[in-house]
Design a protein around this motif. Structure first.
Motif, PDB file in Angstrom:
ATOM      1  N   LYS A 190       7.163   1.553   5.468  1.00  0.00           N
ATOM      2  CA  LYS A 190       7.887   0.884   4.586  1.00  0.00           C
ATOM      3  C   LYS A 190       9.048   0.908   4.093  1.00  0.00           C
ATOM      4  CE  LYS A 190       4.979  -0.872   1.064  1.00  0.00           C
ATOM      5  NZ  LYS A 190       4.170  -0.916   0.082  1.00  0.00           N
ATOM      6  N   LYS A 191       9.247   2.438   4.361  1.00  0.00           N
ATOM      7  CA  LYS A 191      10.251   2.587   3.032  1.00  0.00           C
ATOM      8  C   LYS A 191      11.707   3.117   4.285  1.00  0.00           C
ATOM      9  CE  LYS A 191      12.269   6.998   1.381  1.00  0.00           C
ATOM     10  NZ  LYS A 191      12.480   8.827   1.639  1.00  0.00           N
ATOM     11  N   PHE A 192      11.982   2.999   5.133  1.00  0.00           N
ATOM     12  CA  PHE A 192      12.394   2.312   6.706  1.00  0.00           C
ATOM     13  C   PHE A 192      12.818   1.254   6.348  1.00  0.00           C
ATOM     14  CE2 PHE A 192      13.642   1.386  11.099  1.00  0.00           C
ATOM     15  CZ  PHE A 192      14.156   1.870  11.444  1.00  0.00           C
ATOM     16  N   CYS A 193      11.665   0.021   6.422  1.00  0.00           N
ATOM     17  CA  CYS A 193      11.968  -0.467   6.042  1.00  0.00           C
ATOM     18  C   CYS A 193      12.924  -2.246   5.634  1.00  0.00           C
ATOM     19  CB  CYS A 193      11.337  -2.386   7.305  1.00  0.00           C
ATOM     20  SG  CYS A 193      10.469  -1.586   8.738  1.00  0.00           S
ATOM     21  N   LYS A 194      12.346  -0.930   3.635  1.00  0.00           N
ATOM     22  CA  LYS A 194      13.203  -1.858   2.820  1.00  0.00           C
ATOM     23  C   LYS A 194      14.478  -0.742   2.807  1.00  0.00           C
ATOM     24  CE  LYS A 194       9.449  -1.354  -0.545  1.00  0.00           C
ATOM     25  NZ  LYS A 194       8.839  -0.788  -1.293  1.00  0.00           N
ATOM     26  N   GLN A 195      15.059  -0.064   3.395  1.00  0.00           N
ATOM     27  CA  GLN A 195      16.367   0.845   3.438  1.00  0.00           C
ATOM     28  C   GLN A 195      17.187   0.081   3.884  1.00  0.00           C
ATOM     29  OE1 GLN A 195      15.112   4.853   4.861  1.00  0.00           O
ATOM     30  NE2 GLN A 195      15.397   5.673   2.593  1.00  0.00           N
ATOM     31  N   ASN A 196      16.184  -0.333   5.885  1.00  0.00           N
ATOM     32  CA  ASN A 196      17.604  -0.979   6.847  1.00  0.00           C
ATOM     33  C   ASN A 196      17.438  -2.399   6.472  1.00  0.00           C
ATOM     34  OD1 ASN A 196      18.643   0.885   8.521  1.00  0.00           O
ATOM     35  ND2 ASN A 196      16.623   1.598   8.085  1.00  0.00           N
ATOM     36  N   GLN A 197      16.794  -3.359   5.377  1.00  0.00           N
ATOM     37  CA  GLN A 197      16.187  -4.502   5.505  1.00  0.00           C
ATOM     38  C   GLN A 197      15.903  -5.364   6.110  1.00  0.00           C
ATOM     39  OE1 GLN A 197      20.571  -5.513   4.244  1.00  0.00           O
ATOM     40  NE2 GLN A 197      20.206  -5.204   2.606  1.00  0.00           N
TER      41      GLN A 197
END
Length: 674
Positions: free
Chosen positions: A347-354
């Motif tokens: 989740k964090k990775f996807c949020k950081q990379n939109q």
């Protein structure tokens, strides 16, 4: 008429094969058994001189007749045929098999096994050029107070004498010797070692000593199967613990731990609480699975807007060909809806990379999958995920196959499944794919047979490899800086395969590097770094804390193409990564340290491993270090005839536009479907 191999008996140094005949014709003559070697097409014919009755015949064969030194061949697979003449014709029948033998040692370096192939036909396998320092046992178990070992006590019918099991203590070099005794079966020995004899806080390696004829032998003991089903733990009086483990070369290791102190017991309490929490999560996961199954059975209607769901390696990554397709789709057609199916940890990775996402095994995930128009994945969805009729499922797969896949795997040795169940699941899943991406003709043929796949194949190359073709030196330099890799040093990438026999028991996996990092640092450490890409199941089993000055663990790096681009050479064994790495025309070194065990006991190969690879093969650590040195001196393989023959066969159709071709295919489907 049918012929079935029904028995095998040792007769001095010959093997007596027994065949049962069914539906025998009235009369026949010139009865003979023919052996056909599947690789070399060599043949051996043995006349039948002993007919027990009309339904049973026996022949004797010397295994030396079934092996030869031509062409450097070391593995022999002989199919059996029964031939005879009737009054009207000559008949040749392939022999079926009801008899499967265990490993039968012919010499220190060769053995045979009788098996049946996927169609139930008999195969007489002979394996030569085995390591001289290995002795294969049948089982190793811990009881309350003993270590028990069983194995064969003969070599080609000749009894082993003066057989002893030796425990060697790693730290002190001390040795303990224990004689063997007759086992429950006359061809087996057993050895029982009191656990009270084990030195405190020690690691013991197992060896065997014996005499054959006048020859005195010492070999390390190995177990080629997993430890699953063996008793591998014991608690001794006073709280001492003993464990059985396997090392990287299948050797048996006995570890003794002293009783924990009060402080250690207190320190272990959080782990016990964690175990309780893990059990709770397991129960919760099972309940959630039941809920997921129910949700998938509920009716859903598709979104009005074309929606594409991407998934990579079961949601564990945002990577590989689905990611390459997603990036180009997002650039060319931002008006479509894109969603990534991910594990909660991303989740964090996807949020950081939109990156738009939905977490797997949630109600929203079920709704998104069921209402979307397209699924693009590189691995299989769970069988209980229902695919609606309006969904187009594009399977990118994740590599050119070297090891056998799907229906081509005759015996599956993985936790939690059987061969039949594994085959059935593969075929059911493949039948859900509307289109399958293939990188070359070789893969297309295998996908058809291994998956039982009859739908559309898009032979466009793997989208993930577009990056290898379109990246320039400035991009590579920037990538090294981003990853923290020194710009002034050469880079060696080690990316071995996951081995099916690396599980000790369900949920527990084992691994250690098959070469010395100290030796690597001594020879190359001043101007070379080593980067590791291990399978996710075993990446956490390594300890490289003493070597962080030159070893980098990128096992969790989401994009393996980055690792290809920053490296000057690749070391692998049976992993299909070398098919992709070959696009760069950089040197590849193969290190199959357990080649014979892997080939015989696990999946087998589609290619001839000894002849068809695009690089050198190192069989031991000294050859490995020499091979690394040679590869680093020859960074460009464009002029290597053997390498370029491989390149033209497996890499030439990929022009760096594979992602675009897949995007165009999907857009065409969207336009066609309105």
């Amino acid at each position: 008429m049918r012929a079935i191999l029904s028995g095998l008996h040792q007769k001095k140094k010959k093997q007596e094969l027994e065949f049962e005949l069914i539906d025998v014709p009235g009369s026949f003559d010139n009865l003979r058994v023919m052996f056909l070697e599947t690789s070399s097409l060599a043949s051996v014919t043995v006349p039948v001189r002993r007919i027990v009755d009309n339904n049973l015949i026996r022949i004797q064969i010397d295994p030396d007749q079934l092996q030869f030194e031509a062409f450097g061949q070391s593995e022999f697979a002989w199919q059996l045929f029964l031939a005879f003449n009737t009054a009207d014709e000559q008949v040749i029948l392939q022999v079926e098999s009801e008899y499967l033998s265990d490993r039968h040692q012919l010499s220190l370096t060769s053995y045979y096994q009788v098996n049946s192939d996927a169609e139930g036909m008999a195969v007489f396998n002979i394996h030569t050029q085995q390591p001289e320092d290995e002795f294969t046992i049948n089982s190793v178990n811990l009881t309350e107070d003993q270590l028990s070992i069983t194995g064969y006590n003969r070599i080609n019918g000749q009894a082993i004498k003066n057989q002893k099991i030796i425990l060697k203590t790693r730290e002190s070099g001390g040795k303990l010797a224990y004689p063997t005794s007759a086992g429950t079966l006359k061809t087996l020995f057993t050895a029982n070692i009191p656990l009270s004899d084990l030195p405190t806080d020690s690691i013991e390696d197992l060896f065997v000593e014996y005499t054959v004829g006048t020859q005195e032998i010492e070999q390390r003991i190995i177990l080629t199967r997993s430890l699953e089903g063996q008793m591998t733990q014991a608690i001794l009086p006073g709280g001492r613990m003993v464990l059985i483990e396997k090392n990287i070369n299948n050797g048996i290791v006995i570890k003794e731990f002293p009783a924990p102190s009060l402080g250690e017991k207190v320190a272990a309490l959080p782990q016990k609480f964690q175990a309780v929490a893990d059990l709770g999560r397991t129960i919760q996961d099972k309940l959630n699975l039941q809920r997921m199954r129910w949700l998938f059975k509920s009716g859903h209607r598709p979104y009005e807007q074309p929606t594409i769901v991407f998934e990579s390696f079961g949601g564990r990554q945002v990577s590989d060909s689905p990611y390459a397709i997603y990036r180009l789709f997002n650039e060319l057609y931002p008006g479509f809806t894109f969603v990534w199916s991910i594990d909660r940890s991303l989740k964090k990775f996807c949020k950081q990379n939109q990156i738009p996402f939905v977490v797997r095994r949630t109600s929203k995930w079920v709704r998104t999958l069921e209402k979307s128009s397209y699924w693009i994945s590189n691995a299989r969805f769970p069988a209980w995920v229902k695919k609606p009729s309006y969904v187009t499922y594009i399977q990118t797969w994740h590599g050119t196959p070297l090891k056998k896949l799907g229906l081509d795997i005759e015996n599956v040795a993985m936790p939690g499944t059987t061969t039949t169940k594994y085959h059935d699941n593969f075929v059911k899943e493949a039948n859900r794919w509307d289109a399958l991406i293939s990188p070359n003709d070789y893969s297309t043929q295998i996908f058809r047979s291994a998956f039982g796949f009859n739908n559309q194949i898009l032979k466009v190359g793997y989208p993930r490899n577009d990056e290898l073709i379109n990246t320039d030196p400035d991009d590579i330099r920037a990538l090294k800086e981003q990853m923290g890799i020194p710009l002034d040093k050469k880079v060696v990438l080690y990316a071995p395969t996951y081995r099916d026999n690396q599980f000790a028991e369900k949920g527990k996996y084992t691994f250690e590097l098959p070469f010395s990092l100290d030796d690597f640092r001594k020879q190359f450490g001043s101007d070379t770094v080593l980067i590791l890409r291990m399978h996710y199941l075993i990446a956490n089993a390594m300890d490289i804390s003493d070597y962080t000055d030159f070893v980098y663990d990128f096992s969790s790096h989401p994009n393996i193409s980055d690792l290809y681009l920053v490296s000057d050479m690749l070391i692998t064994d049976y992993s299909s990564v070398f098919f992709d790495y070959a696009y760069l025309k950089r040197p590849i070194l193969f290190y199959p340290y357990d080649y014979h065990l892997y080939k015989d006991e696990l999946r087998g190969f589609y290619l001839d491993y000894e002849k068809d690879l695009p690089g050198q093969i190192a069989h031991n650590e000294s050859q490995l270090l020499a091979g690394i040195s040679d590869c680093l001196k020859h960074p460009d393989m464009s002029d290597d005839t053997k390498f370029m023959k491989f390149y033209n066969r497996f890499c030439s159709i990929d022009d760096g536009l594979s992602s675009l071709k897949v995007v165009n295919y999907v857009v065409h489907q969207i336009e066609k479907n309105g």
